[in-house]
Design an enzyme around this catalytic site. Structure first.
Site: not given
Length: 432
Positions: A291-292, A331, A362-363, A294, A249, A335
């Protein structure tokens, strides 16, 4: 100048990554294009590995959380640097094994593993299965008994810590779909059941408090809470565990304003807490895992696009359309993630043009960034979005039947394809 030290500008004013001209890469491979720096990835792996060697005498290992970016080549790269691998699905396990990763160095995570996935993990001989709930523990015990084996497990614990990050990526507090809660006594009862089981061997505990965290104190507190629980298990159940996985994290830079902490600073403070807690309880320091995910690949990756139509709505905004979008990077739509964007073929010029980067789907919500400052764009320019190495390819889709882009890896100024771009034929391969 840039959010990652693998990026620079050459004499042409073009953005480079590990010595490769990004404009030339776009011309050679086409766009959209994922680009990763192997040099940056290996350097980060070595820093994490060195921290385990320094603070714990090598008693443990970094584990690459492959959900951040999973393909055969990244599995080969990180394990060649001495890291273990975390997987959260049968597909990620298959990818790792297909890349030649030793199953003993694979840790199987996830909150709703299917029977098929549990059987696959047990048959493959993974290092441990991280148990998320009691029904899963029962399934692992039953399958192990049927196969006549004893399966190594760890227990995923919710330490009750709010990591002050986005609500979608907080995982350590009581209201989370992951793991066993400490506050309610659920975690201790689950451990008791695991100790009683005949066909599983409880070797350790696991926690993960969230993602993209810039504050060191939640990690320190998590280590203290987990070791207090570690001691309770030994004192009350007589069970001596050997592994402690403190999760990942660690925050990375998406924007210059992001106050990313050096990995070594996290490790220094957490190790001090580990040593102090073990001394307090008279415990032998267990194998320590982190646990890296990202933070290993995020800043090492960029995505290249070609600028299409530019649409200005007076006194409202200017939309700069690109040939990718939410199908290759969801992403922002999910968020509102921050990114740094720039015109790669004019990277040496001031970013003084306010733009909303729009995708081709198309959004209406298909945006990559809103009201961001870039160099003045023109149709045909190459736009780079930085720090896209994590959770971009992994979360990509075929929405609107768009094809997923290729991914190239850069090492010592040389590029190679590690994931081929999809074709239209790939889109209909499973259609009947």
């Amino acid at each position: 100048m840039f959010v990652s030290d693998c990026l620079s500008v050459n004499e042409k004013g073009h953005l480079t990554i590990s010595g490769c001209d990004t404009v030339a890469l776009a011309e050679q491979y086409g766009t959209p294009l994922y680009v990763m720096s192997e040099d940056k990835i290996r350097d980060t792996c070595r820093r994490y590995k060195a921290s385990i060697d320094r603070y714990y005498g090598g008693n443990g290992a970094p584990i690459y959380a492959s959900k951040a970016f999973s393909c055969k080549e990244i599995c080969r790269i990180v394990t060649s640097e001495g890291l273990d691998l975390e997987v959260v699905s049968g597909g990620e396990l298959f990818t790792a094994l297909s890349a030649g990763v030793d199953a003993k160095h694979i840790h199987f995570q996830g909150n709703n593993k299917s029977l098929r996935e549990i059987e696959y993990a047990i048959e493959s001989g993974v290092g441990d299965i991280v148990v998320d709930n009691l029904s899963e523990l029962c399934r692992i015990e039953k399958i192990s008994a049927e196969k006549g084996v004893v399966t190594s497990i760890s227990m995923r614990i919710k330490p009750g810590i709010d990591a002050h990050t986005h609500e979608f990526i907080r995982t350590g507090q009581i209201d989370s779909k992951f793991g066993f809660a400490l506050e309610t006594g659920e975690a201790f009862e689950a451990v008791r059941e695991a100790v009683r089981a005949e066909h599983v061997e409880l070797i350790g505990l696991h926690c993960h408090i969230g993602s993209q965290i810039f504050d060191k104190s939640p990690f320190v507190l998590a280590a203290e809470v987990m070791l207090a629980f570690y001691n309770k298990i030994y004192a009350e159940l007589g069970k001596k565990l050997t592994h402690l996985n403190l999760g990942g994290g660690f925050g990375i830079k998406y924007k210059d304003a992001d106050a990313a902490v050096a990995y070594e600073d996290y490790m220094n403070d957490v190790s001090a807490a580990v040593h102090a807690s073990c001394e307090k309880y008279g415990l032998t320091i267990p194998k320590i895992y982190i646990e890296p995910g990202r933070s290993i690949v995020g800043e090492a990756g960029i995505t290249l696009y070609t600028v299409g139509d530019i649409k200005t709505i007076p006194q409202v905004r200017t939309y700069v359309a690109i040939d990718g979008g939410m199908y290759d990077n969801p992403r922002y739509a999910l968020y509102q993630s921050d990114y740094t964007c720039l015109i790669a073929n004019r990277a040496d010029q001031p970013a003084n043009f306010k733009a909303t980067i729009a995708g081709k789907c198309c959004e209406s919500g298909d945006l990559i960034q809103e009201n961001t400052m870039i160099q003045k764009p023109e149709i045909g320019d190459i736009l780079a979005v930085l720090s896209t190495g994590a959770y971009n390819y992994s979360m990509a889709s075929n929405y609107n039947r768009n094809v997923k882009p290729a991914c190239v890896m850069i090492c010592d100024g040389q590029s190679r394809v590690i994931i081929k771009g999809e074709t239209y034929e790939d889109l209909i391969r499973n259609d009947l």
